[in-house]
Design an enzyme around this catalytic site. Structure first.
Site, PDB file in Angstrom:
ATOM      1  N   ARG A   1       0.666  -1.217   0.064  1.00 19.53           N
ATOM      2  CA  ARG A   1      -0.046   0.105  -0.139  1.00 19.53           C
ATOM      3  C   ARG A   1       0.909   1.365   0.041  1.00 19.53           C
ATOM      4  O   ARG A   1       1.881   1.263   0.609  1.00 19.53           O
ATOM      5  CB  ARG A   1      -0.989   0.074   0.943  1.00 19.53           C
ATOM      6  CG  ARG A   1      -1.966  -1.046   1.405  1.00 19.53           C
ATOM      7  CD  ARG A   1      -3.260  -0.717   1.444  1.00 19.53           C
ATOM      8  NE  ARG A   1      -3.532   0.348   0.292  1.00 19.53           N
ATOM      9  CZ  ARG A   1      -4.358   1.463   0.493  1.00 19.53           C
ATOM     10  NH1 ARG A   1      -4.774   1.808   1.598  1.00 19.53           N
ATOM     11  NH2 ARG A   1      -4.558   2.492  -0.303  1.00 19.53           N
TER      12      ARG A   1
ATOM     13  N   HIS B   1      -0.083   6.599   3.446  1.00 21.57           N
ATOM     14  CA  HIS B   1      -1.391   7.373   3.247  1.00 21.57           C
ATOM     15  C   HIS B   1      -2.107   7.483   4.769  1.00 21.57           C
ATOM     16  O   HIS B   1      -1.384   6.717   5.699  1.00 21.57           O
ATOM     17  CB  HIS B   1      -2.610   6.463   2.698  1.00 21.57           C
ATOM     18  CG  HIS B   1      -2.919   4.787   3.261  1.00 21.57           C
ATOM     19  ND1 HIS B   1      -1.990   3.937   3.249  1.00 21.57           N
ATOM     20  CD2 HIS B   1      -3.949   4.532   4.271  1.00 21.57           C
ATOM     21  CE1 HIS B   1      -2.542   2.948   3.676  1.00 21.57           C
ATOM     22  NE2 HIS B   1      -3.702   3.166   4.294  1.00 21.57           N
TER      23      HIS B   1
ATOM     24  N   HIS C   1      -5.554   7.836   6.944  1.00 18.46           N
ATOM     25  CA  HIS C   1      -7.084   7.623   6.986  1.00 18.46           C
ATOM     26  C   HIS C   1      -7.636   8.577   7.627  1.00 18.46           C
ATOM     27  O   HIS C   1      -7.358   9.220   8.666  1.00 18.46           O
ATOM     28  CB  HIS C   1      -7.439   6.396   7.739  1.00 18.46           C
ATOM     29  CG  HIS C   1      -6.813   5.160   7.207  1.00 18.46           C
ATOM     30  ND1 HIS C   1      -7.441   4.285   6.159  1.00 18.46           N
ATOM     31  CD2 HIS C   1      -5.752   4.400   7.465  1.00 18.46           C
ATOM     32  CE1 HIS C   1      -6.915   3.186   5.920  1.00 18.46           C
ATOM     33  NE2 HIS C   1      -5.852   3.243   6.609  1.00 18.46           N
TER      34      HIS C   1
END
Length: 256
Positions: A174, A177, A179
């Site tokens: 992934r 990032h 959330h």
């Protein structure tokens, strides 16, 4: 014997769906900011959404009576700073993330609870189900919250999260990032999305990000580096606005 699901196969499926979307739009179909809930390259998404019509609540307010509540006094002055939640300094590149929460007409959305959670600089969540063999950081839990001000602005101080493997397929990673969770006037009005960092080489390989097939909608999930937000010898700055509705809306998990 089951053949391992490779990145090459996932990338082929991503390309097929992007081509089909582009062809549909060229043929007159409307653009779509939100992906199909059962996006095949993201294998578990097929099982993670309702397969039958949703059940309407006869009294929609009743569900809020047993749910959690929050108020302005519950959010402290340090809740937005993920680097000051423990006795020591967390490891990693310190960053400042700020932006505005806006409605479809560009008006600020005031007093909204914004929460974040993320992996640490090594790509590890402080969660019992995360068995990625990257080191945990005893000085970083990876959660924070704040309320938007009168201009709809929010701000978080944190460290840049690392990439991590997630077993969707062989060698699946992934991109870095954060959330984001946003609440309206009640917890039943919760919206969840993700913010990414510019120039990440993993973008093309990630079926979660690529499930947002529309190019412009996908770009709206990527923050902008803002040198004026960087603090000399202390942190780098990123700006990311969240638009709740309309043609420029930020992608929200589970659609609308």
């Amino acid at each position: 014997m089951t053949t391992p699901l490779t990145q090459a196969r996932i990338s082929e499926e991503i390309a097929e769906r992007r081509e089909a979307y582009a062809k549909a739009v060229a043929g007159g179909a409307p653009g779509r900011s939100h992906p199909d809930r059962g996006y095949a390259p993201y294998r578990s998404s097929v099982l993670r959404h309702p397969g039958k019509p949703l059940v309407a609540l006869h009294d929609p307010e009743a569900v809020e009576l047993s749910g959690p509540v929050f108020g302005v006094t519950d959010v402290t002055a340090l809740d937005h700073d993920l680097t000051r939640r423990h006795r020591g300094e967390p490891l990693g590149e310190r960053i400042r993330v700020t932006g505005r929460v806006l409605d479809r007409d560009g008006r600020p959305v005031r007093g909204q609870l914004v929460e974040v959670w993320q992996a640490n600089a090594s790509g590890r969540y402080a969660h019992q189900r995360d068995d990625h063999p990257a080191p945990l950081d005893p000085n970083f839990t990876g959660v924070g919250r704040c309320l938007t001000d009168d201009q709809g602005a929010y701000e978080f101080v944190t460290v840049k999260p690392g990439a991590y493997p997630w077993r969707n397929h062989v060698n699946a990673w992934r991109p870095a990032h954060i959330h984001f969770s946003l609440f309206g006037n009640a917890f039943t009005q919760r919206l969840i999305t993700q913010m990414y960092f510019p120039g990440d080489p993993l973008f093309a390989y990630d079926p979660i990000l690529q499930s947002v097939t529309d190019d412009s909608a996908r770009r709206r999930l990527v923050a902008t580096y803002d040198h004026d937000l960087s603090t000399p010898e202390w942190s780098l700055g990123y700006r990311w606005d969240i638009v709740l509705d309309g043609p420029a809306a930020t992608w929200i998990e589970e659609g609308r």
